[in-house]
Design a protein around this motif. Structure first.
Motif, PDB file in Angstrom:
ATOM      1  N   PHE A   1       2.063  -2.773  15.619  1.00  0.00           N
ATOM      2  CA  PHE A   1       3.034  -2.645  14.214  1.00  0.00           C
ATOM      3  C   PHE A   1       2.215  -2.029  13.415  1.00  0.00           C
ATOM      4  N   LEU A   2       1.138  -1.417  13.443  1.00  0.00           N
ATOM      5  CA  LEU A   2       1.191  -0.676  11.760  1.00  0.00           C
ATOM      6  C   LEU A   2       1.819   1.151  12.128  1.00  0.00           C
ATOM      7  N   SER A   3       2.067   1.546  13.991  1.00  0.00           N
ATOM      8  CA  SER A   3       2.682   2.301  14.313  1.00  0.00           C
ATOM      9  C   SER A   3       4.158   2.465  13.446  1.00  0.00           C
ATOM     10  N   THR A   4       5.039   0.484  13.601  1.00  0.00           N
ATOM     11  CA  THR A   4       6.258   0.879  13.198  1.00  0.00           C
ATOM     12  C   THR A   4       6.245   0.427  11.851  1.00  0.00           C
ATOM     13  N   VAL A   5       5.418   0.093  11.070  1.00  0.00           N
ATOM     14  CA  VAL A   5       5.507   0.787   9.596  1.00  0.00           C
ATOM     15  C   VAL A   5       5.095   1.753   9.395  1.00  0.00           C
ATOM     16  N   LEU A   6       4.269   2.629   9.424  1.00  0.00           N
ATOM     17  CA  LEU A   6       4.023   4.520   9.346  1.00  0.00           C
ATOM     18  C   LEU A   6       5.599   4.820   9.910  1.00  0.00           C
ATOM     19  N   CYS A   7       6.204   4.844  11.030  1.00  0.00           N
ATOM     20  CA  CYS A   7       7.208   4.866  11.502  1.00  0.00           C
ATOM     21  C   CYS A   7       7.150   6.448  12.633  1.00  0.00           C
TER      22      CYS A   7
ATOM     23  N   GLY B   1       1.309  -1.126  -0.150  1.00  0.00           N
ATOM     24  CA  GLY B   1      -0.043  -0.527   0.029  1.00  0.00           C
ATOM     25  C   GLY B   1       1.173   1.472  -0.089  1.00  0.00           C
ATOM     26  N   SER B   2       0.311   2.316   0.328  1.00  0.00           N
ATOM     27  CA  SER B   2       0.943   3.632   0.352  1.00  0.00           C
ATOM     28  C   SER B   2       0.719   4.658   1.365  1.00  0.00           C
ATOM     29  N   PHE B   3       1.679   5.122   1.942  1.00  0.00           N
ATOM     30  CA  PHE B   3       1.502   5.808   3.253  1.00  0.00           C
ATOM     31  C   PHE B   3       0.565   7.296   2.716  1.00  0.00           C
ATOM     32  N   PRO B   4      -0.514   7.077   3.369  1.00  0.00           N
ATOM     33  CA  PRO B   4      -1.522   8.549   3.827  1.00  0.00           C
ATOM     34  C   PRO B   4      -0.832   9.854   4.241  1.00  0.00           C
ATOM     35  N   SER B   5      -1.754  10.677   4.176  1.00  0.00           N
ATOM     36  CA  SER B   5      -0.360  11.952   4.531  1.00  0.00           C
ATOM     37  C   SER B   5      -1.090  12.387   5.466  1.00  0.00           C
ATOM     38  N   SER B   6      -0.573  12.365   6.612  1.00  0.00           N
ATOM     39  CA  SER B   6      -0.700  12.631   8.173  1.00  0.00           C
ATOM     40  C   SER B   6      -1.650  14.088   8.466  1.00  0.00           C
ATOM     41  N   LYS B   7      -2.359  14.113   7.561  1.00  0.00           N
ATOM     42  CA  LYS B   7      -3.296  15.687   8.503  1.00  0.00           C
ATOM     43  C   LYS B   7      -4.274  15.457   6.893  1.00  0.00           C
ATOM     44  N   SER B   8      -5.697  15.198   7.639  1.00  0.00           N
ATOM     45  CA  SER B   8      -7.000  15.516   7.255  1.00  0.00           C
ATOM     46  C   SER B   8      -7.127  16.999   6.210  1.00  0.00           C
ATOM     47  N   GLN B   9      -7.952  16.642   5.193  1.00  0.00           N
ATOM     48  CA  GLN B   9      -8.287  18.771   5.315  1.00  0.00           C
ATOM     49  C   GLN B   9      -8.878  19.149   6.341  1.00  0.00           C
ATOM     50  N   HIS B  10      -9.573  18.946   6.741  1.00  0.00           N
ATOM     51  CA  HIS B  10     -10.063  19.596   8.316  1.00  0.00           C
ATOM     52  C   HIS B  10      -9.217  19.522   9.749  1.00  0.00           C
ATOM     53  N   LYS B  11      -7.830  19.526   9.733  1.00  0.00           N
ATOM     54  CA  LYS B  11      -6.519  19.237  10.144  1.00  0.00           C
ATOM     55  C   LYS B  11      -6.797  18.731  11.341  1.00  0.00           C
ATOM     56  N   ARG B  12      -7.282  17.286  10.731  1.00  0.00           N
ATOM     57  CA  ARG B  12      -7.767  16.584  11.827  1.00  0.00           C
ATOM     58  C   ARG B  12      -7.159  14.857  11.561  1.00  0.00           C
ATOM     59  N   GLY B  13      -6.541  14.616  12.461  1.00  0.00           N
ATOM     60  CA  GLY B  13      -6.092  13.181  12.552  1.00  0.00           C
ATOM     61  C   GLY B  13      -6.523  12.165  11.383  1.00  0.00           C
TER      62      GLY B  13
ATOM     63  N   LEU C   1      -4.973   0.570   2.642  1.00  0.00           N
ATOM     64  CA  LEU C   1      -5.980   0.989   1.385  1.00  0.00           C
ATOM     65  C   LEU C   1      -5.515   1.442   1.208  1.00  0.00           C
ATOM     66  N   GLY C   2      -6.390   2.464  -0.216  1.00  0.00           N
ATOM     67  CA  GLY C   2      -6.396   3.876   0.455  1.00  0.00           C
ATOM     68  C   GLY C   2      -7.982   4.299   0.620  1.00  0.00           C
TER      69      GLY C   2
END
Length: 539
Positions: free
Chosen positions: A360-366, A333-345, A480-481
């Motif tokens: 493991f998700l936190s480790t993969v995303l670093c 998969g691909s790394f999503p952007s860290s912030k959404s359009q509404h400046k939320r996580g 996933l997207g």
């Protein structure tokens, strides 16, 4: 002087009976099975040929001839319905899961002399070591929550095909009835199970048999049916089974040579295997159990090392040293952007395989993430390298808590509410769909070879340790997207529709099957409760 002389003679007689006769029987077995293997092989092959001439193989049963006439089938689970040649692994599962690791070790040590004993005495010894002192409810729990998984994996396909063509099925077995009855009635739809009964004092087993002793199958069949003959009987190649199935109108024997053709595919299981409990992920044969005990000291040290690596080192170094220690992580998969359009996580919605999913998700995303959970032990909270927040099961309060956490950063939720080991997804809670419009589904799956890192009735704080004790634990992480806007609540969908849509997407990515089962269903089946951990500090 008379009493000492009598006592010495009595002691000498007992010594001779217990030691000399035992050594004599052992020597005869060594002679028969060790030094004269050629003659034994010849006798064995001739007896098998004779057995084959007496009764046809179960493969010759006419499966297509189903005229609708009710037919009664009788057979044994050991050596007929199951492909395993010995019942030792199932006694080991009872000793380990219902007893302790010490009891399991004692049962393993007994293998050093079990081979010398005859089949009846061997069974008595395994029963005594496995159940002596255990509570009835503990063995019943293992029989329903642990053993069915291993029974299903070792079902004999040919025997089951005959089984499924009959209308009435009765199992006669010398195995303790308590160990097999739950599986045979729940998964195999057996009408009745007649087996060996165990002696109890109060609610605990003594390890001895009841007054009736070990069940003798041909005698039990006569007592059960009287003058009536069962229609079909299936047995093994042993002469004891020949006497048993000869009382039936038609008799067949299981062909042990065609082992590959007897393997039961998962899609042909009589009932889907969704939930099961227990720590052991392998069938504990004597050799496999010996390997486990030899690995155990190294596994404990390795688990501690892996935990320290995850807690103390930066993400990339943790991945490097973790992979050197045997931990495998496969990422797609691909790394999503860290912030959404509404400046939320970002809200990550994950499948739930173990408590380590968010780690493991936190480790993969670093990057650091916050995980919400319904129940987490204090030990797991202490060793967790990420922030964890408890939920209360109050929908309004939990929603407010998660909204606040999303405003502070990225959040991980597992809407199944509990783990599932098999390729099924439980029903998704729809609460998460009401909290965010930009959702990232994450398909996660874990594989182990020795120990399961989840439990319903055991000590949950040991879950991460058991998972990391595996020689090569592996995690599959597929991001996933983002969910399209038209499939979110903002796009006009209800929260239930959004939850079901994401469940199907994740199931398709993993090749799993969606279910409507819940956490409550799992715990009622495996632990006899609803899976709610009460916070005693609040009471």
């Amino acid at each position: 002087m008379v009493f000492p002389m009598v006592f010495l003679k009595l002691a000498d007689w007992v010594f001779y009976q217990l030691l000399a006769n035992s050594c004599y029987r052992a020597a005869r077995k060594v002679r028969n099975y060790g030094f004269f293997t050629r003659n034994q092989t010849t006798r064995s092959s001739s007896s098998q040929q004779q057995a084959g001439s007496l009764f046809p193989s179960v493969a010759h049963f006419d499966l297509c001839n189903d005229d609708g006439t009710p037919r009664t089938l009788v057979c044994d689970i050991h050596g007929v319905l199951l492909r395993t040649e010995t019942f030792f692994p199932y006694f080991m599962l009872v000793a380990f899961e219902a007893g302790s690791i010490l009891r399991a070790f004692l049962l393993l040590l007994s293998c050093s002399f079990l081979w010398v004993l005859d089949s009846e005495l061997k069974l008595r010894v395994m029963i005594f070591i496995s159940v002596c002192g255990l509570k009835k409810k503990d063995i019943e729990s293992v029989a329903m929550a642990v053993l069915p998984k291993f029974y299903l994996e070792n079902l004999n396909l040919q025997a089951y095909q005959v089984w499924s063509k009959t209308s009435s099925r009765v199992v006669f077995t010398s195995i303790p009835r308590l160990m097999v009855q739950g599986f045979l009635k729940e998964y195999m739809s057996a009408d009745d199970v007649v087996g060996t009964e165990l002696h109890t004092v109060g609610n605990r087993f003594t390890g001895l048999l009841s007054a009736s002793g070990l069940l003798v199958k041909h005698k039990a069949l006569k007592e059960y049916f009287g003058d009536k003959q069962p229609d079909v009987g299936i047995g093994s190649s042993s002469h004891h089974d020949h006497r048993f199935i000869s009382l039936c109108k038609k008799a067949y024997v299981v062909d042990g040579k065609n082992n590959q053709t007897c393997v039961m595919p998962r899609d042909k299981y009589p009932k889907p295997l969704i939930f099961h409990d227990g720590r052991l992920a392998f069938l504990p044969t004597p050799l496999a159990t010996l390997c486990m005990f030899l690995w155990l000291p190294f596994g404990i040290v390795l688990a501690i090392f892996r935990i320290l690596v995850g807690i103390c080192l930066p993400y990339r170094l943790a991945i490097f040293w973790g992979s050197l220690s045997g931990v495998q992580i496969r990422f797609h998969g691909s790394f999503p952007s860290s912030k959404s359009q509404h400046k939320r996580g970002v809200l990550y919605v994950c499948t739930h395989r173990t408590l380590l999913d968010p780690v493991f998700l936190s480790t993969v995303l670093c990057k650091p993430l916050t995980a919400v959970t319904y129940s987490l032990s204090k030990m797991s909270e202490i060793i967790a390298p990420i922030r964890t927040v408890r939920l209360t099961r109050d929908r309004k309060q939990d929603g407010e808590t998660m909204q606040k956490l999303l405003s502070e950063g990225d959040l991980v939720v597992c809407p199944e509410g509990t783990t599932c080991r098999e390729p099924y997804l439980l029903r998704f809670s729809s609460l998460f769909a009401e909290l965010a419009d930009e959702i990232v589904p994450v398909a996660m799956n874990a594989h182990v070879s020795m120990f399961y890192g989840t439990t319903a009735s055991g000590l949950k704080w040991l879950d991460p340790i058991f998972f990391l004790m595996n020689p090569v634990p592996s995690y599959h992480v597929q991001i996933l997207g983002k969910v399209p806007a038209e499939f979110t609540c903002a796009g006009g969908k209800s929260s239930f529709e959004v939850a079901n849509y994401i469940q199907r997407k994740l199931a398709d990515a993993l090749g799993f099957e969606c279910t409507t089962l819940t956490r409550r269903d799992k715990y009622l089946m495996l632990a006899g409760n609803e899976g709610i951990v009460h916070d005693h500090k609040r009471n």
